[in-house]
Design a protein around this motif. Structure first.
Motif, PDB file in Angstrom:
ATOM      1  N   ARG A 165     -26.140  11.983  11.943  1.00 10.65           N
ATOM      2  CA  ARG A 165     -26.428  10.820  12.288  1.00 10.65           C
ATOM      3  C   ARG A 165     -27.779  10.489  12.724  1.00 10.65           C
ATOM      4  O   ARG A 165     -27.943   9.219  12.434  1.00 10.65           O
ATOM      5  CB  ARG A 165     -25.487  10.559  13.556  1.00 10.65           C
ATOM      6  N   GLU A 166     -28.312  11.196  13.538  1.00 10.14           N
ATOM      7  CA  GLU A 166     -29.679  10.893  13.967  1.00 10.14           C
ATOM      8  C   GLU A 166     -30.632  10.795  12.656  1.00 10.14           C
ATOM      9  O   GLU A 166     -31.640   9.866  12.704  1.00 10.14           O
ATOM     10  CB  GLU A 166     -30.302  11.834  14.784  1.00 10.14           C
ATOM     11  N   LEU A 169     -29.952   7.263  11.847  1.00 12.25           N
ATOM     12  CA  LEU A 169     -30.366   6.419  12.917  1.00 12.25           C
ATOM     13  C   LEU A 169     -31.971   6.095  13.020  1.00 12.25           C
ATOM     14  O   LEU A 169     -32.381   5.076  13.163  1.00 12.25           O
ATOM     15  CB  LEU A 169     -29.788   7.012  14.242  1.00 12.25           C
ATOM     16  N   CYS A 198     -23.028   7.734   7.427  1.00 15.40           N
ATOM     17  CA  CYS A 198     -23.937   7.537   8.419  1.00 15.40           C
ATOM     18  C   CYS A 198     -25.192   6.384   7.832  1.00 15.40           C
ATOM     19  O   CYS A 198     -25.159   5.542   9.007  1.00 15.40           O
ATOM     20  CB  CYS A 198     -24.720   8.884   8.989  1.00 15.40           C
ATOM     21  N   ARG A 201     -23.656   3.013   8.021  1.00 15.10           N
ATOM     22  CA  ARG A 201     -23.354   2.459   9.027  1.00 15.10           C
ATOM     23  C   ARG A 201     -24.730   1.642   9.908  1.00 15.10           C
ATOM     24  O   ARG A 201     -24.827   1.033  10.773  1.00 15.10           O
ATOM     25  CB  ARG A 201     -23.059   3.335  10.018  1.00 15.10           C
ATOM     26  N   TYR A 248     -16.870  12.780  13.391  1.00 19.73           N
ATOM     27  CA  TYR A 248     -17.756  11.580  13.295  1.00 19.73           C
ATOM     28  C   TYR A 248     -17.498  10.388  13.565  1.00 19.73           C
ATOM     29  O   TYR A 248     -17.830   9.590  14.463  1.00 19.73           O
ATOM     30  CB  TYR A 248     -18.618  11.583  12.074  1.00 19.73           C
ATOM     31  N   LEU A 251     -16.568  10.183  17.103  1.00 22.93           N
ATOM     32  CA  LEU A 251     -17.591  10.284  18.139  1.00 22.93           C
ATOM     33  C   LEU A 251     -18.386   9.112  17.800  1.00 22.93           C
ATOM     34  O   LEU A 251     -18.981   8.626  18.989  1.00 22.93           O
ATOM     35  CB  LEU A 251     -18.566  11.455  17.863  1.00 22.93           C
ATOM     36  N   TYR A 252     -18.752   8.457  16.778  1.00 23.84           N
ATOM     37  CA  TYR A 252     -19.681   7.347  16.558  1.00 23.84           C
ATOM     38  C   TYR A 252     -19.013   5.920  15.975  1.00 23.84           C
ATOM     39  O   TYR A 252     -20.079   5.241  15.768  1.00 23.84           O
ATOM     40  CB  TYR A 252     -20.744   8.008  15.753  1.00 23.84           C
TER      41      TYR A 252
END
Length: 252
Positions: A165-166, A169, A198, A201, A248, A251-252
């Motif tokens: 995810r990071e 991001l 990810c 998104r 995921y 959580l996100y």
């Protein structure tokens, strides 16, 4: 030490199955039926995860993105503006290299990304932060490998991320600042659906370029029904990915 690291050590194989065997031994006199169930479950889990045929089945279930045809490599500039390579850990202090190196999974991604970059002419972004807080970053190691081994200079390095995810991001602002909205994403085939999710998104359009497919004929004796250490490690990677894919979205 990150809580997720401890969680993986104790609640994912082999830790989970070893705990089941330990609990079975501890409870063998007071709760014999429960102990037998724990012993059978732990032993069966260890055996199944060590089978190449199970790796093959798991790969087929999780590897949902088709490989990128080599005939399309030279045309990638029509579909994307940059290539993004996700980090995959590092090997610490190898004396042969006199320092840290990208893990063999990362090396596989780098080799594939280098081929894509040379065929398409697209610039590269590498993403990966510090490994348990210790420099150098995964991105720095990957950039060095691309320069020394493939003669390719990386345009962007994202060095803060610790998770998939990071990766997305923290990479997205670097790309947007350069006017990049469409990327070719390079990672392992089983990891690709979660990675693509990810990055999408973050508002990026993704061309999937998966590598390292496991859901192929295993080419082992007896059809892959004999246990081996490599298969256990591969099964653990697939199980980790399956759980990540489930968690995921929640959580996100």
């Amino acid at each position: 030490m990150p809580i997720r690291y401890l969680f993986k050590q104790f609640f994912l194989p082999p830790g989970l199955f070893l705990l089941m065997l330990l609990a079975a031994w501890w409870l063998r006199w007071r709760y014999p039926r429960l102990a037998r169930g724990g012993f059978v479950g732990g032993l069966l889990g260890l055996w199944l995860m060590s089978l190449p045929i199970v790796v093959e089945w798991g790969g087929r279930a999780l590897e949902n993105d088709a490989p990128l045809p080599q005939s399309a490599w030279t045309q990638l500039q029509r579909e994307a503006q940059a290539i993004v390579v996700l980090g995959a850990g590092r090997e610490r202090g190898d004396p042969a290299w006199e320092g840290d190196q990208p893990s063999h999974l990362a090396a596989e991604r780098l080799r594939y990304a280098a081929r894509l970059a040379k065929a398409s002419g697209l610039p590269l972004l590498v993403t990966g932060g510090l490994h348990y807080g210790q420099p150098p970053s995964e991105a720095a190691l990957m950039a060095e490998s691309l320069a020394r081994d493939y003669g390719i200079t990386v345009r962007w390095r994202e060095e803060r991320s610790r998770t998939t995810r990071e990766n997305a991001l923290f990479s997205a602002p670097l790309l947007r600042e350069a006017g990049v909205r469409r990327v070719v994403l390079v990672t392992q085939a089983a990891h690709m659906p979660r990675s693509r999710w990810c990055f999408e998104r973050q508002g990026l359009q993704v061309v999937a370029a998966p590598v390292g497919f496991l859901g192929v004929a295993n080419a082992r004796p007896f059809g892959g029904w004999l246990p081996e250490g490599k298969a256990f490690w591969q099964s653990a990677q697939l199980l980790n990915e399956a759980l990540g894919r489930l968690l995921y979205p929640w959580l996100y």
